[in-house]
Design a protein around this motif. Structure first.
Motif, PDB file in Angstrom:
ATOM      1  N   ASP A  44       0.687  -1.299   0.084  1.00 13.23           N
ATOM      2  CA  ASP A  44       0.005   0.024   0.119  1.00 13.23           C
ATOM      3  C   ASP A  44       0.784   1.157   0.026  1.00 13.23           C
ATOM      4  O   ASP A  44       0.478   2.111  -0.539  1.00 13.23           O
ATOM      5  N   THR A  45       1.837   1.466   0.920  1.00 13.60           N
ATOM      6  CA  THR A  45       3.042   2.311   0.720  1.00 13.60           C
ATOM      7  C   THR A  45       3.589   2.522  -0.788  1.00 13.60           C
ATOM      8  O   THR A  45       3.667   3.589  -0.999  1.00 13.60           O
ATOM      9  N   ALA A  46       3.987   1.470  -1.057  1.00 19.28           N
ATOM     10  CA  ALA A  46       4.357   1.547  -2.592  1.00 19.28           C
ATOM     11  C   ALA A  46       3.509   2.224  -3.477  1.00 19.28           C
ATOM     12  O   ALA A  46       4.086   3.019  -4.165  1.00 19.28           O
ATOM     13  N   THR A  47       2.370   1.769  -3.569  1.00 13.38           N
ATOM     14  CA  THR A  47       1.249   1.917  -4.522  1.00 13.38           C
ATOM     15  C   THR A  47       0.969   3.662  -4.397  1.00 13.38           C
ATOM     16  O   THR A  47       0.771   4.250  -5.177  1.00 13.38           O
ATOM     17  N   ALA A  48       0.695   4.074  -3.095  1.00 10.41           N
ATOM     18  CA  ALA A  48       0.702   5.390  -2.681  1.00 10.41           C
ATOM     19  C   ALA A  48       1.605   6.352  -3.078  1.00 10.41           C
ATOM     20  O   ALA A  48       1.572   7.407  -3.649  1.00 10.41           O
ATOM     21  N   LEU A  49       3.098   6.012  -2.585  1.00  8.03           N
ATOM     22  CA  LEU A  49       4.094   6.624  -3.199  1.00  8.03           C
ATOM     23  C   LEU A  49       4.152   6.967  -4.844  1.00  8.03           C
ATOM     24  O   LEU A  49       4.884   7.951  -5.092  1.00  8.03           O
ATOM     25  N   ALA A  50       4.120   5.889  -5.513  1.00 14.45           N
ATOM     26  CA  ALA A  50       4.177   5.839  -6.780  1.00 14.45           C
ATOM     27  C   ALA A  50       3.411   6.976  -7.618  1.00 14.45           C
ATOM     28  O   ALA A  50       3.643   7.554  -8.642  1.00 14.45           O
ATOM     29  N   GLY A  51       2.252   7.627  -6.810  1.00 14.03           N
ATOM     30  CA  GLY A  51       1.588   8.744  -7.368  1.00 14.03           C
ATOM     31  C   GLY A  51       2.019  10.041  -6.948  1.00 14.03           C
ATOM     32  O   GLY A  51       1.223  10.957  -7.330  1.00 14.03           O
ATOM     33  N   VAL A  52       3.024  10.113  -6.126  1.00 14.67           N
ATOM     34  CA  VAL A  52       3.657  11.314  -5.868  1.00 14.67           C
ATOM     35  C   VAL A  52       4.671  11.841  -6.871  1.00 14.67           C
ATOM     36  O   VAL A  52       5.659  11.229  -6.839  1.00 14.67           O
ATOM     37  N   ASP A  53       4.575  12.923  -7.468  1.00 11.05           N
ATOM     38  CA  ASP A  53       5.328  13.569  -8.439  1.00 11.05           C
ATOM     39  C   ASP A  53       6.828  14.038  -7.893  1.00 11.05           C
ATOM     40  O   ASP A  53       6.579  14.644  -6.938  1.00 11.05           O
ATOM     41  N   GLY A  54       7.765  13.642  -8.419  1.00 12.35           N
ATOM     42  CA  GLY A  54       9.135  14.094  -8.211  1.00 12.35           C
ATOM     43  C   GLY A  54       9.706  13.389  -6.927  1.00 12.35           C
ATOM     44  O   GLY A  54      10.462  13.776  -6.240  1.00 12.35           O
TER      45      GLY A  54
END
Length: 419
Positions: free
Chosen positions: A265-275
């Motif tokens: 879940d952490t990986a998926t959510a962080l993947a959506g943060v630009d930059g």
């Protein structure tokens, strides 16, 4: 007798230019954290010695500055116990005071509570570059949130805050204490030996696998066990972060499902943060013994050590409150951030340079007009050689000068550095 005006060893006097950089960094960080809903609190510098030595701070408890009880005689018996002499100590971090603060005030706080702290802490360190006996920490903590929303929000807010302060190129490293425990158990290491394994893994980048293998052999692990450990870690280093859950199960089949789900879940959510650059690092340990779940650090190519770190500590607040409270925090190494960006921030400061015969109302009105435009202006009397004084003004942090020659000639502004 000549008075010694030097600060205590391991502490520093800060000149105005340095303080200006620190103010800039703090202002940018504060602005970002406030947008995420974190509320500033303050706790005392002094805490009860029993709380500071309660096993929450790991190695930092050996670095406490202890404060003598009030009312002691000038001399005490040689066999007097230290506990009879000391009842307070200077805080060595901001997390231990936060646990007491929350325990005392949780009924009056929003739930979940987003805490923001900035203040000095003290450790009896051996002074060296980047390590001081008094330094500032900048912490955010999310208390009462049991899901990995806490981890993701803390990472996103902190990387955004660092970027706002002017620091780019940082990388977030993520791991999990539950993963490390499962890793230790998978190679047959008894639980009392886990802490030693973690310390050894934390040194992998310095001593390499040959050094790690030598240390682990001394802890009773045979070559086959070390081979399995190395294979599990190597399989998880680098790689595609979007398939982290599969890679975790392949490398460590016995890993609990909740750990895999949380990290996925952490990986998926962080993947959506630009930059935001991040990676799962199976060798990340963190020194504090109170972490119970995900842990993280931020590194930067220009810094030898991490510039921020934190993690989940679900059981720590329960020691003060009598019941467990989900908790996760992130601490910025404020001094290291300032060192990294010092010299890269510019302030707009105008010197209103006036001749001695210019009437005071003219001088103050000129400076007032500059300030009304939102800029910084300071009146400075002309003295000495003109070029030398301009050089001094630039050295003191002024970026431009308004030379007020008389009461009628409009002054022209010019950047400092031009002659």
């Amino acid at each position: 007798m000549k008075m010694d005006n030097s600060p205590a060893r391991g502490t520093r006097d800060l000149l105005p230019a340095t303080v200006a950089v620190r103010d800039h960094v703090l202002a940018r960080i504060t602005e970002v954290y406030h947008r995420y809903g974190y509320q500033r609190i303050e706790t005392p510098a002094l805490e009860g010695i029993d709380r500071l030595t309660g096993g929450q701070g790991g190695e930092n408890e050996k670095l406490i500055y202890r404060v003598l009880r009030r009312g002691l005689d000038e001399t005490v018996a040689a066999d007097t116990a230290l506990t009879d002499l000391v009842d307070l100590g200077l805080r060595y971090d901001l997390t231990v005071p936060l646990t007491r603060f929350y325990g005392a005030n949780q009924a009056s706080l929003p739930q979940p509570f987003r805490s923001f702290q900035f203040g000095p802490v003290w450790r009896a360190e051996r002074p060296q570059k980047g390590r001081y006996r008094q330094f500032y920490q900048c912490d955010i903590d999310l208390l009462g949130e049991e899901t990995v929303l806490a981890e993701v929000e803390l990472i996103e807010a902190t990387t955004e805050a660092l970027a706002a302060a002017g620091l780019s190129g940082a990388t977030v490293r993520v791991s999990d204490r539950r993963f490390l425990s499962a890793l230790a158990a998978s190679v047959g290491l008894p639980e009392p030996e886990w802490a030693g394994l973690f310390i050894t893994l934390d040194k992998l980048d310095k001593i390499g696998w040959d050094g790690v293998r030598a240390e682990l052999s001394g802890r009773g692990l045979d070559d086959a066990a070390v081979d399995r450990l190395q294979a599990s870690i190597t399989d998880l280093q680098g790689g595609d972060q979007t398939t982290l859950d599969k890679r975790l199960l392949d490398a460590l089949p016995g890993l609990p499902e909740q750990v895999v789900a949380d990290l996925a879940d952490t990986a998926t959510a962080l993947a959506g943060v630009d930059g935001l650059a991040w990676e799962f690092d199976p060798t990340l340990v963190r020194g504090m013994g109170y972490y119970t779940g995900q842990i993280f650090e931020i590194t930067h190519p220009a810094s030898k050590g991490s510039i921020a770190g934190g993690g989940r500590y679900d059981r720590l607040i329960g020691r003060s409150l009598g019941r467990e409270v989900p908790a996760c925090g992130f601490s910025i190494g404020f001094e290291r951030i300032v060192d990294l960006i010092e010299g890269t921030t510019a302030t707009d400061a105008v010197a209103v340079l006036y001749e001695s015969d210019v009437p005071l109302p003219v001088v103050t009105a000129t400076a007032r007009e500059v300030r009304q435009g939102g800029r910084t202006a300071s009146a400075v009397r002309r003295r000495g050689k003109f070029g030398a004084q301009l050089g001094k003004l630039q050295e003191w942090g002024f970026t431009s000068v308004l030379h007020v020659k008389d009461a009628v000639t409009p002054p022209e502004e010019r950047p400092l550095g031009e002659r």
